[in-house]
Design an enzyme around this catalytic site. Sequence first.
Site: not given
Length: 213
Positions: A9-11, A143, A168
Amino acid sequence: MTLKAIIFDMDGVLVDSEGFWAKAELDVFSSYGVQITDELAAQTKYMTTQEVTEFWYDKFPWENLNVSSVEQEVVSRVIEMIHSEDCAMDGIKEFIKTIKDKEYKVGLATNAPLRVADAVLEKLQIRDYFDAVHSSEFEKQGKPHPAVYLTSAKKLGVEPKHCIAIEDSYSGLKAAKEAGMKTVVFTNDNETLDFEIADFKILNFKEALLPVL
């Protein structure tokens, strides 16, 4: 399982950027007359940027600009902050390099627009480590729908059952699980954060290696 790929995931995983989204949305939407409250904002936390913009437009419709234009203002504001702030998660570049050195494939699956992902990869100087980068903006749903993960696995040329996702949020973990992947929850040293849905937990990237490697 035979692990062949790790998908990030990124953020909140590659970069500590969730505060950027909150500030950008507050600044931009407020300028068009949107009255943002904590209660309403909480409902948008895991939406795509398009979904967030449509959410506020439905409640406080503005004039003269379409939803897409306002969405792009938010995205541009976030990118400005990514470029100007120190936002990389501690140890993330070395962590990904270790994975690549072990010859696993590496992917990125994010709800954020692709141009934000591009900005993050450029900022962290990690683009060359990624074999596939995919955004929910190219899917019908973001998502917790599994589409972004299913497409990411396809781009990597790896079956979902041979992938592990690092997330997260419960929303992201659910998406990866429904795609048929193993999951790792990254807590950023928050000892109290724990999701039963996750198969493994990583507190930080400086001291941890994936338990399955």
